[in-house]
Enzyme design. Structure first.
Site, short mmCIF file in Angstrom:
data_model
loop_
_atom_site.label_atom_id
_atom_site.label_comp_id
_atom_site.label_asym_id
_atom_site.label_seq_id
_atom_site.Cartn_x
_atom_site.Cartn_y
_atom_site.Cartn_z
N HIS A 168 -11.12 -0.28 -4.18
CA HIS A 168 -9.67 -0.50 -4.19
C HIS A 168 -9.05 0.33 -5.29
CE1 HIS A 168 -6.75 -3.19 -2.17
NE2 HIS A 168 -5.98 -2.79 -3.18
N ASP A 186 -0.80 -12.88 -0.77
CA ASP A 186 -0.68 -11.51 -1.30
C ASP A 186 0.30 -10.72 -0.43
OD1 ASP A 186 -1.34 -9.29 -3.08
OD2 ASP A 186 -2.30 -8.43 -1.32
N ARG A 211 7.17 -7.75 -4.60
CA ARG A 211 6.99 -6.91 -5.80
C ARG A 211 7.44 -5.48 -5.54
NH1 ARG A 211 1.07 -7.01 -6.52
NH2 ARG A 211 1.40 -5.67 -8.32
N SER A 241 -3.63 -9.49 -7.22
CA SER A 241 -3.38 -8.95 -5.88
C SER A 241 -4.66 -8.28 -5.35
CB SER A 241 -2.22 -7.94 -5.95
OG SER A 241 -2.16 -7.17 -4.79
N LYS A 298 -7.84 -10.21 -2.61
CA LYS A 298 -8.26 -9.61 -1.33
C LYS A 298 -9.79 -9.49 -1.29
CE LYS A 298 -5.01 -6.12 -1.60
NZ LYS A 298 -3.73 -6.43 -2.21
#
Ligand code: URA
Length: 434
Positions: free
Chosen positions: A82, A161, A168, A183, A187
């Protein structure tokens, strides 16, 4: 307990309990807490921060807002990656199929554009029909059959999220350690891979502008991963100038396909190999960086990684024909070259300005839920360290109208600086944190 009390407590810099955080996330999901209250709370968290315990509670509450999967039951070699977000960061489009071609599995929940940064899902939706909205059973079926899934947050998977992310994006509350860390890690927790490589971007086109901040964010996420029973490593990588040359959804898809054919820009190709190498090492599928890189290079040049990318697009209902014919990707109405007003060496190419320009062209959102224009963006022909002659092309603007292209040109000129003497480009990677 009510939402106002929790917002006020965070506004005043106090620590929220697990109970209060759970209450807030549950209220957000049930609708008893409104979007405007969530937006106020996000701003309070942004300004006041959260300690490690609060961040862990928030991560867990967000993950548990939907179903909890254990992808390793379906794919024992599942590895996740990520990025904290950047400009021109299309790494997942290359790295996911690349490591799958090398024997790993990737089951990943990605995001949409966030602030001035692009999002993997928006990019993949350049393929007509591509769906990131997968049911849990489809998510697991695709993983079992193709070993590759890139989905979005859904009502079943980290819906909290999904809501907070969209808020956001449009309330200037993205660049916060606890909000980014929760966040991303919620996930990872919801999907269940136990091995994660984090690509923590640093510089003008990232949410962390200094290496110290990026290392701190990496440390928070690695600690969170450990608390949640996972193994993580973080690559701290440069985002002062955009990664690769393309910025904008279908333009980045095109660059990713070129890269999967072994013909991508050197910096982007090298970055993909670095992230892939860390995934191979963490998953214990190579004994050294050298061995991992050699395997990955082979998968790139042999076309196996490109085949896995086709699997991904087809398996999620996308039409893969643009992979073999790039002209089938969305094309902008106006394509305008922008030339250099002077000769010299490029000494600055501000990724944030390029990201904001692409967003203004329509590649990102200004309001929650807005559609994006997949065709628009910028392709850079010169980057930091390159020499340029007066009048030579610096970049090409892809826009919906002449007016939009003209505005973009004025803004992009501010992104560049020149020097008379040779300039060293910034390093691609600053350090790897384990
Ligand atoms: N990616 C995410 O999923 N969340 C963030 O907050 C930033 C990048």
């Amino acid at each position: 307990m009510n939402a106002q009390e929790i917002i006020a407590k965070k506004r005043d810099g106090l620590v929220l309990s697990k109970h209060e955080i759970d209450f807030f996330i549950k209220g957000l999901m049930s609708g008893s807490i409104a979007d405007y209250q969530a937006a106020a709370w996000l701003m309070a968290v942004y300004l006041r921060g959260m300690n490690a315990e609060e961040t862990t509670h928030l991560t867990e509450a967000m993950a548990h807002s939907g179903r909890m999967l254990d992808v390793e039951k379906t794919a024992p070699l599942a590895v996740d990656k990520h990025s904290t977000g950047g400009v021109g960061d299309k790494t997942t489009l290359v790295v996911a199929p690349l490591v799958v071609a090398a024997g790993l599995s990737v089951a990943k929940i990605s995001g949409r554009g966030l602030g001035f940064t692009g999002g993997t899902l928006d990019k993949l939706e350049s393929f007509p029909g591509f769906s990131s909205d997968l049911s849990v059973s489809r998510f697991l079926e695709n993983l079992s059959e193709y070993h590759i899934v890139v989905a979005g947050q859904t009502p079943d998977l980290v819906p909290a999220d999904g809501k907070l992310y969209a808020l956001r994006d449009v309330t200037a509350t993205v660049g916060s350690y606890p909000l980014i860390a929760s966040s991303i890690m919620s996930k990872k927790l919801a999907v269940g891979a136990r091995t994660i490589v984090l690509d923590v971007k640093v510089g003008r086109g990232a949410f962390m502008e200094t290496e110290k901040e990026a290392v701190e964010l990496a440390g928070i996420m690695i600690q969170l991963a450990e608390n949640l029973g996972k193994r993580a490593a973080a690559v701290i990588s440069d985002m002062n100038q955009p990664l690769g040359r393309a910025v904008g959804n279908s333009l980045e898809v095109k660059e990713a396909i070129d890269t999967l054919r072994g013909a991508g820009p050197d910096d982007f190709t090298s970055h993909c190999l670095t992230i892939g190498t860390q995934m191979m090492l963490l998953a214990k599928q190579a004994e050294s960086e050298r061995e991992a890189r050699t395997i990955l290079q082979d998968r790139l040049l042999s076309g196996h990684a490109l085949d896995r990318f086709k699997d991904l697009v087809k398996a999620q209902d996308g039409d893969p024909s643009p992979i073999d014919d790039l002209s089938l990707l969305p094309q902008a109405r106006v394509v305008r070259p922008m030339s250099s007003p002077r000769a010299g060496y490029i000494s600055r190419l501000d990724a944030r300005t390029v990201g904001l320009t692409a967003m203004d062209l329509g590649a990102g959102r200004k309001k929650k839920g807005e559609p994006v224009d997949h065709a628009v963006g910028v392709v850079l022909h010169k980057k930091i360290g390159d020499s340029v002659a007066q009048g030579e092309e610096l970049c090409t603007i892809h826009a919906e109208s002449e007016d939009a292209a003209q505005r973009a040109e004025a803004r992009l000129l501010e992104a560049f600086d020149w020097q008379d003497h040779a300039v060293e480009p910034p390093p691609l990677v600053y350090q790897v944190v384990r």
